[in-house]
Design a protein around this motif. Structure first.
Motif, PDB file in Angstrom:
ATOM      1  N   TYR A 132      30.301  60.424  38.866  1.00  0.00           N
ATOM      2  CA  TYR A 132      30.771  61.802  39.019  1.00  0.00           C
ATOM      3  C   TYR A 132      30.071  62.733  38.048  1.00  0.00           C
ATOM      4  O   TYR A 132      29.958  62.441  36.857  1.00  0.00           O
ATOM      5  CB  TYR A 132      32.286  61.843  38.806  1.00  0.00           C
ATOM      6  CG  TYR A 132      32.881  63.229  38.918  1.00  0.00           C
ATOM      7  CD1 TYR A 132      32.612  64.037  40.018  1.00  0.00           C
ATOM      8  CD2 TYR A 132      33.707  63.731  37.921  1.00  0.00           C
ATOM      9  CE1 TYR A 132      33.162  65.307  40.124  1.00  0.00           C
ATOM     10  CE2 TYR A 132      34.278  64.987  38.024  1.00  0.00           C
ATOM     11  CZ  TYR A 132      33.990  65.779  39.121  1.00  0.00           C
ATOM     12  OH  TYR A 132      34.539  67.034  39.216  1.00  0.00           O
ATOM     13  N   ASN A 133      29.613  63.854  38.564  1.00  0.00           N
ATOM     14  CA  ASN A 133      29.021  64.916  37.755  1.00  0.00           C
ATOM     15  C   ASN A 133      29.936  66.137  37.860  1.00  0.00           C
ATOM     16  O   ASN A 133      29.968  66.792  38.909  1.00  0.00           O
ATOM     17  CB  ASN A 133      27.618  65.249  38.260  1.00  0.00           C
ATOM     18  CG  ASN A 133      26.941  66.338  37.426  1.00  0.00           C
ATOM     19  OD1 ASN A 133      27.580  67.026  36.636  1.00  0.00           O
ATOM     20  ND2 ASN A 133      25.639  66.490  37.620  1.00  0.00           N
ATOM     21  N   PRO A 134      30.712  66.448  36.822  1.00  0.00           N
ATOM     22  CA  PRO A 134      31.675  67.560  36.891  1.00  0.00           C
ATOM     23  C   PRO A 134      31.036  68.899  37.245  1.00  0.00           C
ATOM     24  O   PRO A 134      31.718  69.804  37.726  1.00  0.00           O
ATOM     25  CB  PRO A 134      32.280  67.589  35.477  1.00  0.00           C
ATOM     26  CG  PRO A 134      32.069  66.212  34.934  1.00  0.00           C
ATOM     27  CD  PRO A 134      30.764  65.752  35.520  1.00  0.00           C
ATOM     28  N   LYS A 135      29.722  69.039  37.026  1.00  0.00           N
ATOM     29  CA  LYS A 135      29.036  70.301  37.334  1.00  0.00           C
ATOM     30  C   LYS A 135      28.729  70.445  38.825  1.00  0.00           C
ATOM     31  O   LYS A 135      28.425  71.529  39.298  1.00  0.00           O
ATOM     32  CB  LYS A 135      27.742  70.407  36.524  1.00  0.00           C
ATOM     33  CG  LYS A 135      27.963  70.520  35.017  1.00  0.00           C
ATOM     34  CD  LYS A 135      26.647  70.660  34.281  1.00  0.00           C
ATOM     35  CE  LYS A 135      26.880  70.793  32.776  1.00  0.00           C
ATOM     36  NZ  LYS A 135      25.594  70.911  32.032  1.00  0.00           N
ATOM     37  N   ILE A 136      28.801  69.322  39.546  1.00  0.00           N
ATOM     38  CA  ILE A 136      28.521  69.338  40.990  1.00  0.00           C
ATOM     39  C   ILE A 136      29.773  68.871  41.716  1.00  0.00           C
ATOM     40  O   ILE A 136      30.061  67.683  41.799  1.00  0.00           O
ATOM     41  CB  ILE A 136      27.329  68.428  41.354  1.00  0.00           C
ATOM     42  CG1 ILE A 136      26.110  68.760  40.492  1.00  0.00           C
ATOM     43  CG2 ILE A 136      27.009  68.554  42.834  1.00  0.00           C
ATOM     44  CD1 ILE A 136      25.538  70.146  40.722  1.00  0.00           C
ATOM     45  N   GLY A 137      30.544  69.809  42.214  1.00  0.00           N
ATOM     46  CA  GLY A 137      31.796  69.471  42.878  1.00  0.00           C
ATOM     47  C   GLY A 137      31.570  68.794  44.213  1.00  0.00           C
ATOM     48  O   GLY A 137      30.529  68.996  44.861  1.00  0.00           O
ATOM     49  N   ILE A 138      32.547  68.009  44.639  1.00  0.00           N
ATOM     50  CA  ILE A 138      32.401  67.312  45.917  1.00  0.00           C
ATOM     51  C   ILE A 138      32.514  68.280  47.098  1.00  0.00           C
ATOM     52  O   ILE A 138      32.180  67.932  48.226  1.00  0.00           O
ATOM     53  CB  ILE A 138      33.429  66.168  46.061  1.00  0.00           C
ATOM     54  CG1 ILE A 138      34.862  66.707  46.032  1.00  0.00           C
ATOM     55  CG2 ILE A 138      33.221  65.122  44.984  1.00  0.00           C
ATOM     56  CD1 ILE A 138      35.914  65.648  46.336  1.00  0.00           C
ATOM     57  N   ASP A 139      32.953  69.524  46.831  1.00  0.00           N
ATOM     58  CA  ASP A 139      33.042  70.551  47.874  1.00  0.00           C
ATOM     59  C   ASP A 139      31.822  71.467  47.887  1.00  0.00           C
ATOM     60  O   ASP A 139      31.855  72.524  48.523  1.00  0.00           O
ATOM     61  CB  ASP A 139      34.300  71.403  47.673  1.00  0.00           C
ATOM     62  CG  ASP A 139      35.517  70.815  48.373  1.00  0.00           C
ATOM     63  OD1 ASP A 139      35.382  69.741  48.983  1.00  0.00           O
ATOM     64  OD2 ASP A 139      36.600  71.422  48.300  1.00  0.00           O
ATOM     65  N   THR A 140      30.743  71.086  47.222  1.00  0.00           N
ATOM     66  CA  THR A 140      29.557  71.946  47.145  1.00  0.00           C
ATOM     67  C   THR A 140      29.020  72.285  48.533  1.00  0.00           C
ATOM     68  O   THR A 140      28.557  73.396  48.786  1.00  0.00           O
ATOM     69  CB  THR A 140      28.460  71.269  46.313  1.00  0.00           C
ATOM     70  OG1 THR A 140      28.961  71.024  44.986  1.00  0.00           O
ATOM     71  CG2 THR A 140      27.216  72.139  46.210  1.00  0.00           C
ATOM     72  N   PHE A 141      29.069  71.303  49.452  1.00  0.00           N
ATOM     73  CA  PHE A 141      28.572  71.513  50.816  1.00  0.00           C
ATOM     74  C   PHE A 141      29.680  71.205  51.823  1.00  0.00           C
ATOM     75  O   PHE A 141      30.423  70.237  51.664  1.00  0.00           O
ATOM     76  CB  PHE A 141      27.367  70.607  51.096  1.00  0.00           C
ATOM     77  CG  PHE A 141      26.229  70.782  50.123  1.00  0.00           C
ATOM     78  CD1 PHE A 141      25.396  71.887  50.184  1.00  0.00           C
ATOM     79  CD2 PHE A 141      26.008  69.832  49.133  1.00  0.00           C
ATOM     80  CE1 PHE A 141      24.355  72.050  49.281  1.00  0.00           C
ATOM     81  CE2 PHE A 141      24.971  69.975  48.224  1.00  0.00           C
ATOM     82  CZ  PHE A 141      24.140  71.095  48.302  1.00  0.00           C
ATOM     83  N   ASP A 142      29.746  72.030  52.864  1.00  0.00           N
ATOM     84  CA  ASP A 142      30.677  71.745  53.962  1.00  0.00           C
ATOM     85  C   ASP A 142      30.053  70.811  54.992  1.00  0.00           C
ATOM     86  O   ASP A 142      30.752  70.033  55.645  1.00  0.00           O
ATOM     87  CB  ASP A 142      31.097  73.042  54.659  1.00  0.00           C
ATOM     88  CG  ASP A 142      32.079  73.852  53.831  1.00  0.00           C
ATOM     89  OD1 ASP A 142      32.812  73.240  53.026  1.00  0.00           O
ATOM     90  OD2 ASP A 142      32.121  75.082  53.974  1.00  0.00           O
ATOM     91  N   PHE A 143      28.736  70.928  55.156  1.00  0.00           N
ATOM     92  CA  PHE A 143      28.006  70.106  56.120  1.00  0.00           C
ATOM     93  C   PHE A 143      26.717  69.600  55.479  1.00  0.00           C
ATOM     94  O   PHE A 143      26.085  70.324  54.705  1.00  0.00           O
ATOM     95  CB  PHE A 143      27.643  70.910  57.381  1.00  0.00           C
ATOM     96  CG  PHE A 143      28.821  71.408  58.158  1.00  0.00           C
ATOM     97  CD1 PHE A 143      29.349  70.659  59.198  1.00  0.00           C
ATOM     98  CD2 PHE A 143      29.416  72.626  57.850  1.00  0.00           C
ATOM     99  CE1 PHE A 143      30.448  71.112  59.907  1.00  0.00           C
ATOM    100  CE2 PHE A 143      30.508  73.090  58.556  1.00  0.00           C
ATOM    101  CZ  PHE A 143      31.032  72.327  59.585  1.00  0.00           C
ATOM    102  N   ILE A 144      26.357  68.369  55.808  1.00  0.00           N
ATOM    103  CA  ILE A 144      25.069  67.816  55.391  1.00  0.00           C
ATOM    104  C   ILE A 144      24.342  67.371  56.661  1.00  0.00           C
ATOM    105  O   ILE A 144      24.833  66.514  57.406  1.00  0.00           O
ATOM    106  CB  ILE A 144      25.226  66.628  54.432  1.00  0.00           C
ATOM    107  CG1 ILE A 144      25.954  67.068  53.155  1.00  0.00           C
ATOM    108  CG2 ILE A 144      23.856  66.038  54.069  1.00  0.00           C
ATOM    109  CD1 ILE A 144      26.212  65.941  52.174  1.00  0.00           C
TER     110      ILE A 144
END
Length: 555
Positions: free
Chosen positions: A312-324
């Motif tokens: 886990y990288n706290p600076k990169i949230g898991i919601d950064t992208f809605d679609f990949i």
């Protein structure tokens, strides 16, 4: 509490701390209910609810309750915990401030797995996520719901309007089918979808169309477009830049910010981010910089078979992208890079001309559109092809270099390309697998090129005037093999340096993209030799002949 559950709670505590929550026990929290300093972003353990039951964790964001976590020991499955968590969501004490009467966010975790349900979504379904959302991400979800006039993403997807007649006129039938198939899948809340579309049928153009619809109509926050190599990223960026939606006269990039990453920073204002999985992995690892030369090689053909572990990288949230969107997803996305894709709580959309069984498995066999090569040829989207096979004894069986007291064998150091000579002490037998890797046989390469020269205007293109050799791409096994092919091609065809050129990573100060462009347009540049710099997805329309001097796994 038994030991396994204690261990699970300790792991969950750690994950919550990393996400940005302050941990409090209920007895400590209850003593300071009036202290506003404690009403920020809290995870309260063993919270006693209105009916006397205890929630393992109550989540409070900016002073208001919004979710619960049901914790289990690591050996237990979690599907049975969903109803338990939902019961907690309905029993918050009246004196606790909350965003909704029913807490919207439910988590179940045994530390090794985390499942998340948003009760505001249509037909809410638990889905696996990598880590807990941060308080900021939960707050964004809370501000993006029906109560504030903005339904959730899955609500907005559910009400996507059908493609209108004007849109359909600009689309081939196969592209329209792909968009409609994907949107049906999204409306059924399927997290993964695969579009099987033949090379040349317009996969990227199709992606531009549904990306625009997801941004403009479903109000997606940000979309990631993953490519195999850097040059394909540049090609995708150009396609997005030139795309004009039928409903808007402006180009896509004039409406939405499209970024092809050249640094390890994802701009906040970006709506479409184009990058390689190599750079994305570097970003998740927290690396400040990433050498773009590493993106010229195909990540999916890496000899390193060890899975890339992601933390886990706290600076990169898991919601950064809605679609990949994963371009050329027939490659090993399901192998060493899988964790990189599964880090984000996003819909995964694969684009592939030749999906393998592994690819189908990764996308849960959810093929939303299928337009294979045969159909594209019948529709005259792609022209037919002929296979002309050139066999040599050496390429089929290998050979033997016999000991000769009067003859020294030349050898080349791969790192320096320095040539030396040595006397064999015994016969050197090599198989066809060794050919052009540990043993290079110029006469065998020369035979293949000479046969091609002799047959190109008699067997392959008998009605064509032999003015120019058809644009020809040769796939070599490695850089040293490619080097030998280039020099022998010039010799066999009696042409100069510009006639045959190498387009690989090891070309000195030359820009590979400039060479690819030259191959598209130059009359003199007729033969390009590559390893995997030019591969699936690279658009070179004048190309007519492919020569494979290595094994292939795709077409």
């Amino acid at each position: 509490m038994d030991k396994p559950e204690q261990q699970a709670r300790q792991s969950i505590d750690k994950l919550l701390l990393e996400a940005g929550f302050v941990l409090k026990d209920f007895k400590d929290y209850a003593q300071f209910l009036g202290d506003s300093t404690l009403k920020s972003n809290l995870a309260i353990r063993e919270f006693i609810l209105a009916n006397g039951t205890r929630a393992d964790y109550l989540l409070i964001v900016e002073g208001k309750a919004c979710g619960v976590i049901e914790a289990k020991k690591s050996s237990l499955a979690l599907s049975g915990a969903e109803n338990q968590a939902k019961a907690y969501a309905h029993n918050l004490p009246a004196h606790i401030a909350s965003y909704h009467d029913t807490l919207p966010f439910l988590y179940q975790s045994n530390a090794n797995e985390i499942y998340f349900t948003d009760l505001r979504e249509p037909n809410p379904r638990a889905r696996k996520i990598f880590v807990f959302h941060t308080p900021k991400e939960l707050l964004e979800k809370l501000h993006d719901d029906k109560h504030s006039g903005k339904p959730t993403l899955r609500d907005r997807i559910l009400y996507l309007p059908p493609l209108n007649t004007k849109d359909c006129k600009a689309l081939r039938a196969c592209q329209k089918d792909a968009i409609e198939g994907l949107e049906r899948s999204l409306k059924h809340n399927k997290q993964r979808a695969l579009i099987h579309m033949a090379t040349g049928a317009g996969k990227t153009f199709t992606a531009c169309n549904f990306t625009y619809r997801l941004l403009s109509l479903a109000k997606a926050k940000r979309i990631l477009f993953l490519v195999d190599r850097n040059n394909l990223g540049k090609q995708a960026k150009k396609e997005f830049d030139n795309f004009s939606p039928s409903t808007d006269k402006r180009h896509f990039s004039e409406i939405y910010n499209v970024v092809h990453l050249e640094s390890n920073c994802i701009p906040k204002e970006s709506k479409v981010v184009i990058t390689t999985i190599q750079r994305l992995y570097s970003i998740l690892r927290g690396e400040a910089e990433f050498d773009s030369a590493n993106e010229e090689h195909s990540a999916f053909e890496s000899e390193d078979s060890k899975p890339k572990e992601v933390t886990y990288n706290p600076k990169i949230g898991i919601d950064t992208f809605d679609f990949i969107i994963i371009d050329e997803s027939h490659r090993s996305i399901y192998g060493i890079w899988r964790q990189v894709l599964e880090y984000f709580d996003a819909f995964l959309v694969g684009l592939s001309a030749t999906p393998s069984k592994h690819t189908l498995g990764f996308f849960a066999q959810n093929v939303v559109a299928q337009y294979d090569l045969e159909k594209s040829i019948l529709d005259k989207v792609n022209v037919g092809y002929e296979i002309f096979r050139i066999k040599t004894d050496i390429s089929e069986q290998g050979s033997i270099i016999e000991v000769n007291a009067e003859f020294q064998i030349p050898f080349r150091e791969k790192d320096t390309r320095k040539i030396g000579y040595e006397m064999l002490e015994e016969d050197l037998e090599y198989s066809k697998v060794d050919l052009d890797r540990s043993v290079l046989v110029p006469s065998q390469i020369r035979t293949i090129l000479q046969t091609y020269k002799d047959k190109v205007f008699t067997a392959l293109f008998p009605t064509r005037e032999p003015t120019y050799l058809p644009k020809t791409l040769i796939f070599a096994k490695d850089d040293h093999h490619a080097e030998e092919i280039v020099r022998l091609a010039r010799e066999v065809f009696n042409e100069g340096n510009e006639f045959a050129q190498k387009i690989t990573y090891n070309i000195g100060n030359q820009n590979p993209q400039e060479l690819i462009n030259a191959f598209r347009t130059s009359k003199k540049f007729r033969i390009a030799v590559t390893v995997d710099m030019i591969a699936t997805g690279t658009d070179i329309k004048p190309l007519e002949v492919l020569i494979f001097m290595r094994d292939i796994k795709s077409y």
